[in-house]
Design a protein around this motif. Sequence first.
Motif: not given
Length: 295
Positions: A173-190, A283-285, A291-295
């Motif tokens: 399926s559509w492959v996601q990494t830390e770098a693109n989760y928010e850009q790609n999937l954020g709109p669908q989450v909302r 785990d990411y959003l 994007l969930i902030a990480t220390s």
Amino acid sequence: MKILITGAHGKVGKGVTKAAIDAGHEVWTTDLSRPGFERKEEGTPRYTQADLTDAGQAYAVVHGADVVIHIAAIPEPTGNPPHVVFQTNMMATFNVLEAAVRYGVQRFVYISSETVPGFFFPERDFLPDYAPVDEQHPIAPQDPYAISKHFGEQLMDAAIRRSDIRCITIRPSWVQTEANYEQNLGPQVRDASVLSPNLWSYIDAYDLADAIVLAAESDLPGHEVFYIASPDNVGGHDFAAVLKEYYGDTIELRDIDRVDASGISSAKAQRMLGWTPKRSWRDYLDADGRLIATS
């Protein structure tokens, strides 16, 4: 095992390379990127630049491998002329597989696509017959990318008929990494009304890499095809409810094993490969798709 990974510098290839090394295999890699000439860090796999649409270069990089994981491809049809997409993907797959057969490679893992059924980039729109989509769904591609991937799967069928090689096709399926989760999937989450042809499905790059390494290690005979998608949908929506809301009765709802089920089923991979997905968009959003902030 000695594993050759093509397309090793891409989003999927990088994850698979690391996962195969972590699993203890001797990994060789190839891609179109130029090699570096500085001192390599310890553990860096052997790399050869090669254009796999050229048969000689394909034979050169395949020689000596026990397993080939073939990822290299133009990954979708909209950024290149249609004939370039089809010719590149088709001839690279043909050449690498032909070399694998002639050299007696034991296992060939082919990275196909969730787009193979055809409802992702069609010129004349249509929808899946049912959901979650599985490996039994009818295939009717129109675009050069999905057609090239479907023909690649047919090359696997031909290879097992004419040799002792064993083949596994992975349809991610559509492959996601830390770098693109928010850009790609954020709109669908909302907002579940932000639709995609894969019915809110996705796959984490690391979970996909785990599945591909399991395929490389598998002793399954013949040629098997597996969808790889996370078990939950983007946004954690009630799948039956959103399918009904946005598609009415056009898409048949089949059995699901969780309320927030994915639009693509990976049950076959979990059953036959022993694959267990470990990661989620959660785990990411956050619940707002940020994007969930990480220390």
